[in-house]
Design a protein around this motif. Structure first.
Motif, PDB file in Angstrom:
ATOM      1  N   THR A 309      11.297 -10.791   3.832  1.00 55.03           N
ATOM      2  CA  THR A 309      11.423 -11.082   2.405  1.00 55.03           C
ATOM      3  C   THR A 309      10.064 -11.457   1.817  1.00 55.03           C
ATOM      4  N   PHE A 310       9.266 -12.205   2.584  1.00 53.51           N
ATOM      5  CA  PHE A 310       7.913 -12.569   2.143  1.00 53.51           C
ATOM      6  C   PHE A 310       7.031 -11.321   2.047  1.00 53.51           C
ATOM      7  N   PHE A 311       7.080 -10.461   3.062  1.00 53.26           N
ATOM      8  CA  PHE A 311       6.250  -9.259   3.067  1.00 53.26           C
ATOM      9  C   PHE A 311       6.582  -8.328   1.894  1.00 53.26           C
ATOM     10  N   LEU A 312       7.865  -8.340   1.490  1.00 52.33           N
ATOM     11  CA  LEU A 312       8.286  -7.446   0.416  1.00 52.33           C
ATOM     12  C   LEU A 312       7.626  -7.779  -0.921  1.00 52.33           C
ATOM     13  N   LYS A 313       7.003  -8.949  -0.999  1.00 51.17           N
ATOM     14  CA  LYS A 313       6.243  -9.283  -2.205  1.00 51.17           C
ATOM     15  C   LYS A 313       4.963  -8.469  -2.297  1.00 51.17           C
ATOM     16  N   TYR A 314       4.488  -7.984  -1.156  1.00 51.16           N
ATOM     17  CA  TYR A 314       3.194  -7.321  -1.103  1.00 51.16           C
ATOM     18  C   TYR A 314       3.271  -5.888  -0.586  1.00 51.16           C
ATOM     19  N   VAL A 315       4.373  -5.534   0.074  1.00 46.94           N
ATOM     20  CA  VAL A 315       4.505  -4.203   0.676  1.00 46.94           C
ATOM     21  C   VAL A 315       5.735  -3.510   0.093  1.00 46.94           C
ATOM     22  N   LYS A 316       5.612  -2.252  -0.237  1.00 41.81           N
ATOM     23  CA  LYS A 316       6.757  -1.491  -0.732  1.00 41.81           C
ATOM     24  C   LYS A 316       7.879  -1.511   0.302  1.00 41.81           C
ATOM     25  N   ASP A 317       9.123  -1.636  -0.194  1.00 33.61           N
ATOM     26  CA  ASP A 317      10.252  -1.782   0.722  1.00 33.61           C
ATOM     27  C   ASP A 317      10.399  -0.596   1.671  1.00 33.61           C
ATOM     28  N   TYR A 318      10.183   0.634   1.186  1.00 35.02           N
ATOM     29  CA  TYR A 318      10.324   1.798   2.067  1.00 35.02           C
ATOM     30  C   TYR A 318       9.205   1.871   3.102  1.00 35.02           C
ATOM     31  N   LEU A 320       7.698  -0.873   4.482  1.00 36.98           N
ATOM     32  CA  LEU A 320       8.033  -1.869   5.496  1.00 36.98           C
ATOM     33  C   LEU A 320       9.175  -1.370   6.377  1.00 36.98           C
ATOM     34  N   LEU A 321      10.162  -0.704   5.779  1.00 38.14           N
ATOM     35  CA  LEU A 321      11.271  -0.138   6.542  1.00 38.14           C
ATOM     36  C   LEU A 321      10.758   0.870   7.563  1.00 38.14           C
ATOM     37  N   SER A 322       9.829   1.724   7.166  1.00 41.70           N
ATOM     38  CA  SER A 322       9.284   2.747   8.065  1.00 41.70           C
ATOM     39  C   SER A 322       8.528   2.117   9.230  1.00 41.70           C
ATOM     40  N   ILE A 323       7.711   1.101   8.938  1.00 40.47           N
ATOM     41  CA  ILE A 323       6.947   0.422   9.985  1.00 40.47           C
ATOM     42  C   ILE A 323       7.889  -0.225  10.998  1.00 40.47           C
ATOM     43  N   TYR A 324       8.903  -0.923  10.489  1.00 39.26           N
ATOM     44  CA  TYR A 324       9.848  -1.610  11.366  1.00 39.26           C
ATOM     45  C   TYR A 324      10.660  -0.627  12.201  1.00 39.26           C
ATOM     46  N   ALA A 325      11.028   0.521  11.621  1.00 38.52           N
ATOM     47  CA  ALA A 325      11.793   1.523  12.366  1.00 38.52           C
ATOM     48  C   ALA A 325      10.954   2.111  13.500  1.00 38.52           C
ATOM     49  N   ALA A 326       9.658   2.355  13.229  1.00 40.14           N
ATOM     50  CA  ALA A 326       8.773   2.905  14.261  1.00 40.14           C
ATOM     51  C   ALA A 326       8.607   1.916  15.416  1.00 40.14           C
ATOM     52  N   LEU A 327       8.410   0.637  15.091  1.00 37.23           N
ATOM     53  CA  LEU A 327       8.252  -0.371  16.135  1.00 37.23           C
ATOM     54  C   LEU A 327       9.545  -0.554  16.930  1.00 37.23           C
ATOM     55  N   SER A 328      10.695  -0.466  16.263  1.00 37.75           N
ATOM     56  CA  SER A 328      11.976  -0.590  16.955  1.00 37.75           C
ATOM     57  C   SER A 328      12.191   0.557  17.938  1.00 37.75           C
ATOM     58  N   THR A 329      11.733   1.746  17.560  1.00 42.11           N
ATOM     59  CA  THR A 329      11.835   2.908  18.460  1.00 42.11           C
ATOM     60  C   THR A 329      11.039   2.663  19.740  1.00 42.11           C
ATOM     61  N   ILE A 330       9.826   2.156  19.585  1.00 41.09           N
ATOM     62  CA  ILE A 330       8.969   1.876  20.751  1.00 41.09           C
ATOM     63  C   ILE A 330       9.603   0.812  21.635  1.00 41.09           C
ATOM     64  N   LEU A 331      10.119  -0.255  21.026  1.00 41.95           N
ATOM     65  CA  LEU A 331      10.726  -1.344  21.788  1.00 41.95           C
ATOM     66  C   LEU A 331      11.987  -0.884  22.515  1.00 41.95           C
ATOM     67  N   MET A 354      14.783  -5.158  13.130  1.00 45.26           N
ATOM     68  CA  MET A 354      15.989  -4.637  12.485  1.00 45.26           C
ATOM     69  C   MET A 354      16.397  -5.469  11.272  1.00 45.26           C
ATOM     70  N   SER A 355      15.861  -6.673  11.168  1.00 48.77           N
ATOM     71  CA  SER A 355      16.381  -7.680  10.258  1.00 48.77           C
ATOM     72  C   SER A 355      16.474  -7.249   8.800  1.00 48.77           C
ATOM     73  N   ILE A 356      15.487  -6.501   8.327  1.00 51.89           N
ATOM     74  CA  ILE A 356      15.483  -6.154   6.899  1.00 51.89           C
ATOM     75  C   ILE A 356      16.117  -4.792   6.619  1.00 51.89           C
ATOM     76  N   TYR A 421      12.819   8.414   9.407  1.00 52.79           N
ATOM     77  CA  TYR A 421      12.763   9.556   8.484  1.00 52.79           C
ATOM     78  C   TYR A 421      13.184   9.143   7.075  1.00 52.79           C
ATOM     79  N   PHE A 422      14.245   8.324   6.985  1.00 53.40           N
ATOM     80  CA  PHE A 422      14.698   7.867   5.667  1.00 53.40           C
ATOM     81  C   PHE A 422      13.608   7.054   4.976  1.00 53.40           C
ATOM     82  N   GLY A 423      12.963   6.148   5.717  1.00 54.85           N
ATOM     83  CA  GLY A 423      11.928   5.325   5.125  1.00 54.85           C
ATOM     84  C   GLY A 423      10.732   6.131   4.653  1.00 54.85           C
TER      85      GLY A 423
END
Length: 433
Positions: A309-318, A320-331, A354-356, A421-423
């Motif tokens: 929620t804090f990051f969304l003040k500075y980063v576009k929501d899509y 941040l979603l893309s970054i988090y999805a890529a990291l989740s794939t690796i994990l 996954m949280s956001i 892909y969606f992000g």
């Protein structure tokens, strides 16, 4: 006063003389609902290994717990939208709470009879109540304030869903899990009276937590009944022809959001449903210790919501979603191919990233739908059926691989690739010709 939110809807908002609308108390009440349905969902992660013991199930059968809850989302999404249009947000929330409570109280006869089918019926009823609540509360939280902050507001409310992800495993480990596990061979060698007593005790352990949960739900419903909430029914000041239920999917970004939500919910449920079994098999933990680690997963999930929620003040929501999805794939790949405690660390980190995803996909899917917001919301809630289908597939894959839990995590890995892909591409809104 009229407020046009990020979703494109206009809503009538009551104001006091000389003042703007005060949304603080209504938002707090709505946020409490996110915590309550978070408790229901995260207790399912305890129920799956617990009822697997109590009712002597295989992996595929145990995932019917998820199927019962999330199938209700699919079947009840359209009726839930109709209920909102008929009686409004406030009354829909009260109905959802009471249906939710009814399912919780049904755990008592289910435990007394040790009937797995009755547990599934109770969970289906809980799912019906959750569907009404989520169909009401998600769009309500999105429009309850300035339009430019709807995505941040949804993520803030959903952070308390993350709090439930931490609290539920702790409650489950204290009041549901016994820490006693026996192999099929040990169960077969056990005297019948001792075996029946053990199974009855395991089944009975769920009664008190669900009685308490049902009682709280009834009390919250009473509170909502006597509390004034701002009316947020659409103000019909513009003439607009609404498309049919399926026609709204011509909005390309909504269609992709529905697909992404299907795979996100499926991935989240897969990760948590087999977390305890993964900790037992991959890291050699007992079920009580594994449940505490599941609680730590919940801490990371909750932290991810607040930090996101804090990051969304500075980063576009899509973005941040893309970054988090890529990291989740690796994990997820680490969880599949790793060994020992590192597997559990990887799953915990997936919880953070996954949280956001759910609230962000939800908000992105509803952008620009205007008076079709309720229909779009119903589609996004129906997409939660992914939590009914994909865990069943994961349980089947695990059984096919001779109870190898790690192999099943291939399914959430594929899910995160689709969300990525969606992000990156699927979220883009194309204006109608």
């Amino acid at each position: 006063m009229q407020v046009t939110n990020q979703l494109g809807d206009q809503h009538s908002v009551p104001t006091e003389k000389g003042q703007g609308p005060n949304y603080v108390l209504p938002f707090i009440l709505i946020t409490s609902l996110f915590f309550l349905w978070g408790m229901a969902h995260n207790l399912d992660s305890i129920l799956i290994p617990h009822l697997k013991k109590a009712c002597q199930l295989n992996n595929r059968q145990s995932t019917l717990i998820d199927t019962s809850v999330f199938l209700a989302y699919f079947l009840m999404a359209i009726p839930a939208g109709m209920i909102i249009k008929k009686v409004g947000y406030k009354n829909s929330i009260i109905i959802g709470l009471l249906v939710f409570a009814t399912g919780a109280f049904l755990f008592v006869p289910a435990a007394n009879t040790q009937a797995y089918e009755l547990f599934l019926v109770a969970l289906f009823i809980i799912g019906c109540g959750l569907t009404i609540l989520e169909t009401s509360a998600n769009p309500y939280a999105a429009i309850l304030g300035p339009p430019e902050s709807s995505s941040k507001r949804l993520n803030l409310a959903a952070s308390f869903n993350g709090l439930a992800a931490m609290v539920a495993p702790i409650v489950g480990s204290m009041f549901i899990l016994s820490g006693k596990s026996y192999t099929p061979e040990q169960m077969a060698a056990m005297p019948e009276a001792e075996r029946l007593s053990y199974l009855a005790g395991e089944a009975a352990a769920v009664k008190m937590p669900y009685i308490v949960l049902g009682t709280i739900l009834v009390l919250v419903a009473i509170l909502f009944y006597f509390m004034h909430l701002p009316s947020m029914k659409p103000a019909h000041t513009e003439v607009e022809v609404k498309p049919g239920f399926f026609s709204v999917l011509k909005h390309r970004h909504l269609s992709w959001a529905v697909v992404a939500q299907f795979f996100y919910v499926g991935a989240q449920v897969c990760v948590t449903s087999f977390f305890i079994r993964m900790a037992e098999q991959g890291a050699g933990m007992d079920e009580i210790t594994a449940a505490y680690y599941l609680g730590l997963y919940g801490v990371l999930f909750m932290a991810g919501r607040f930090i996101g929620t804090f990051f969304l003040k500075y980063v576009k929501d899509y973005v941040l979603l893309s970054i988090y999805a890529a990291l989740s794939t690796i994990l997820c790949a680490v969880a599949i191919y790793g060994t020992g405690i590192y597997v559990i660390y990887a799953l915990g980190a997936i919880g953070f990233f996954m949280s956001i995803m759910f609230p962000t996909i939800f908000a992105l899917g509803l952008v620009g739908l205007k008076n079709n917001t309720e229909t779009g919301s119903s589609w996004l809630v129906m997409a939660i059926v992914g939590g009914a289908i994909l865990p069943y597939g994961m349980g089947t894959l695990i059984d096919m691989n001779h109870d190898d839990i790690q192999s099943g995590y291939l399914i959430p890995l594929v899910c995160f690739l689709i969300i990525l892909y969606f992000g990156m591409f699927g979220h883009k809104v194309k204006k109608a010709a």
